[in-house]
Write a protein that holds these residues in place. Structure first.
Motif, PDB file in Angstrom:
ATOM      1  N   TYR A 123       0.814  -1.210   0.000  1.00 27.50           N
ATOM      2  CA  TYR A 123       0.000   0.000   0.000  1.00 27.50           C
ATOM      3  C   TYR A 123       0.854   1.269   0.000  1.00 27.50           C
ATOM      4  O   TYR A 123       0.383   2.349   0.363  1.00 27.50           O
ATOM      5  CB  TYR A 123      -0.922   0.027   1.225  1.00 27.50           C
ATOM      6  N   ILE A 124       2.106   1.166  -0.387  1.00 30.81           N
ATOM      7  CA  ILE A 124       3.023   2.287  -0.254  1.00 30.81           C
ATOM      8  C   ILE A 124       2.598   3.500  -1.074  1.00 30.81           C
ATOM      9  O   ILE A 124       2.758   4.649  -0.642  1.00 30.81           O
ATOM     10  CB  ILE A 124       4.465   1.862  -0.634  1.00 30.81           C
ATOM     11  N   ALA A 125       2.035   3.291  -2.260  1.00 26.92           N
ATOM     12  CA  ALA A 125       1.758   4.397  -3.176  1.00 26.92           C
ATOM     13  C   ALA A 125       0.799   5.436  -2.587  1.00 26.92           C
ATOM     14  O   ALA A 125       1.124   6.636  -2.568  1.00 26.92           O
ATOM     15  CB  ALA A 125       1.244   3.865  -4.509  1.00 26.92           C
ATOM     16  N   PRO A 126      -0.396   5.057  -2.090  1.00 30.85           N
ATOM     17  CA  PRO A 126      -1.308   6.093  -1.591  1.00 30.85           C
ATOM     18  C   PRO A 126      -0.773   6.834  -0.363  1.00 30.85           C
ATOM     19  O   PRO A 126      -1.064   8.026  -0.193  1.00 30.85           O
ATOM     20  CB  PRO A 126      -2.594   5.323  -1.265  1.00 30.85           C
ATOM     21  N   PHE A 127       0.004   6.169   0.479  1.00 34.14           N
ATOM     22  CA  PHE A 127       0.582   6.865   1.626  1.00 34.14           C
ATOM     23  C   PHE A 127       1.652   7.855   1.178  1.00 34.14           C
ATOM     24  O   PHE A 127       1.753   8.960   1.704  1.00 34.14           O
ATOM     25  CB  PHE A 127       1.147   5.852   2.623  1.00 34.14           C
TER      26      PHE A 127
END
Length: 309
Positions: A123-127
Motif C-alpha cells: 500500500y506504499i503508493a497512496p501513503f
C-alpha cells in the motif's frame, strides 16, 4: 452529478462490534497481509477477549453489504495512529487510497498534530502520495527453537542471568542506549522506554514469558546492564520483542548468546517456533539469518505525517 462507479466503490468505516469476531477473522485470513500461524478458533477467541479500549479501536471496511477489509484507528496525546490494515485481494487499488483519505480526515477532526501509520509495502503508493514520511521498514521472521550453534566464550566480567522483577528500570536504560541514533529509537525520553518494558512485563502485548528472558551484567558496573532479551506470547507463539546489547559490548557474540539461550529455553518449555519483527537494514538481520530465522510475512512500513495546526 455523482459518478455511479465512484459511488458504487465507496468504502464505509463501521465500528467493529464484539459480535463481528467471525467477520473480522475471515477478512484477516483471506487477506495477504498477515503471518498465518494462528488457527481461526484462536483468532476469534483473541478478538472476543479484547478489552473495551481495544474493541473501540477496531473498524471493518464495507463496500455496500460486503466486508472488504479491517483496520485499527485510535489517538493518544497529539498523535493518531492507523494500523492493522488488512484488505481482501479483490478490494481493488482504490480502497487503500480511500483509507488514507478517511484517516487524514478523522485525524484532523481530532485536532492532533501527527498521524502515524503502519501498513504493508503493497500500500506504499497512496501513503506516499498523501505526504507520509517513512520512518522504518520491518518484516516478520520465524525460526525453530531447536537451535544449536557453537558459542564464543564471553569475557569473564560478564554474567548472564534470568530476568528479575527489579530489572525494569535498567532494561529501559539499556534499550535507550542500544537504540540511540538508529531507526528503532522510538521514544524521546528514558521514562518512555521504561514504560515500554513495564508494559511488556505486565502482559499488555501478550502474556509475558519471564522464564525465557535474560539479562547480562558486568562485574564492574552494577548500574548498567550490557544486554537483555524480552519475550512474550503473540497470537499463540513466543515473540522476541526486544534483544538489545549496549554499544560498547557489541561484536563479542553477546547478541547471539542471548538469542540462543532464549530459544533453547523456549524449546525446553515446549515451544517449537519463535517469531520476531526486525527493522530492515540493521546488522541484527544477519544474526537472525544465522540462527535460522526466515522471512515469514510481508514487509511493513511505519510512516508519519505532520498535520496542520
Amino acid at each position: 452529478m455523482l459518478d455511479p462507479e465512484t459511488t458504487r466503490n465507496t468504502i464505509e468505516w463501521r465500528q467493529a462490534r464484539p459480535e463481528d469476531a467471525a467477520i473480522w477473522v475471515s477478512v484477516t485470513r483471506r487477506s495477504a497481509d498477515q503471518i498465518p500461524f494462528e488457527s481461526e478458533d484462536s483468532q476469534i477467541a483473541r478478538y472476543k477477549a479484547g478489552d473495551p479500549e481495544q474493541q473501540a479501536q477496531r473498524y471493518l471496511l464495507w463496500r455496500d453489504d460486503t466486508p472488504i477489509g479491517r483496520l485499527r484507528f485510535f489517538s493518544h496525546g497529539d498523535t493518531a495512529e492507523l494500523d492493522g490494515i488488512a484488505l481482501l485481494p479483490e478490494a481493488g487499488g482504490s480502497v487503500a487510497a480511500q483509507v488514507v483519505t478517511e484517516a487524514l480526515l478523522r485525524a484532523a477532526a481530532l485536532d492532533v498534530r501527527h498521524l502515524k501509520a503502519t501498513y504493508s509495502a503493497a500500500y506504499i503508493a497512496p501513503f506516499a502520495v498523501a505526504g507520509f514520511q517513512e520512518l522504518r521498514r520491518r518484516t516478520g521472521m520465524m525460526a525453530s527453537t531447536n537451535v544449536s550453534i557453537p558459542q564464543t566464550p564471553l569475557p569473564s566480567s560478564l554474567r548472564v542471568r534470568q530476568i528479575g522483577g527489579n530489572d525494569t528500570e535498567q532494561i529501559g536504560t539499556l534499550l535507550q542506549r542500544a537504540y540511540d541514533g538508529g531507526p528503532d529509537n522510538l521514544y524521546p525520553d528514558l521514562a518512555s522506554w521504561r514504560a515500554e518494558v513495564q508494559a511488556i512485563q505486565e502482559g499488555r502485548y501478550g502474556p509475558f514469558l519471564p522464564e525465557s528472558c535474560f539479562v547480562v551484567e558486568h562485574a564492574l558496573d552494577r548500574f548498567h546492564l550490557t544486554g537483555a532479551v524480552l519475550i512474550h506470547m503473540e497470537r499463540g507463539v513466543p515473540r522476541i520483542h526486544h534483544m538489545a546489547v549496549a554499544p560498547t559490548f557489541r561484536h563479542v557474540g553477546l547478541g547471539q548468546l542471548l538469542a540462543v539461550k532464549a530459544m533453547q529455553r523456549l524449546h525446553e518449555l515446549g515451544y517449537s517456533t519463535v517469531i520476531l519483527y526486525v527493522t530492515l537494514g540493521i546488522s541484527a538481520v544477519n544474526l537472525y539469518h544465522r540462527l535460522g530465522f526466515l522471512e515469514a510475512g510481508p514487509t511493513y512500513i511505519e510512516a508519519e505525517r505532520k498535520l496542520p495546526g
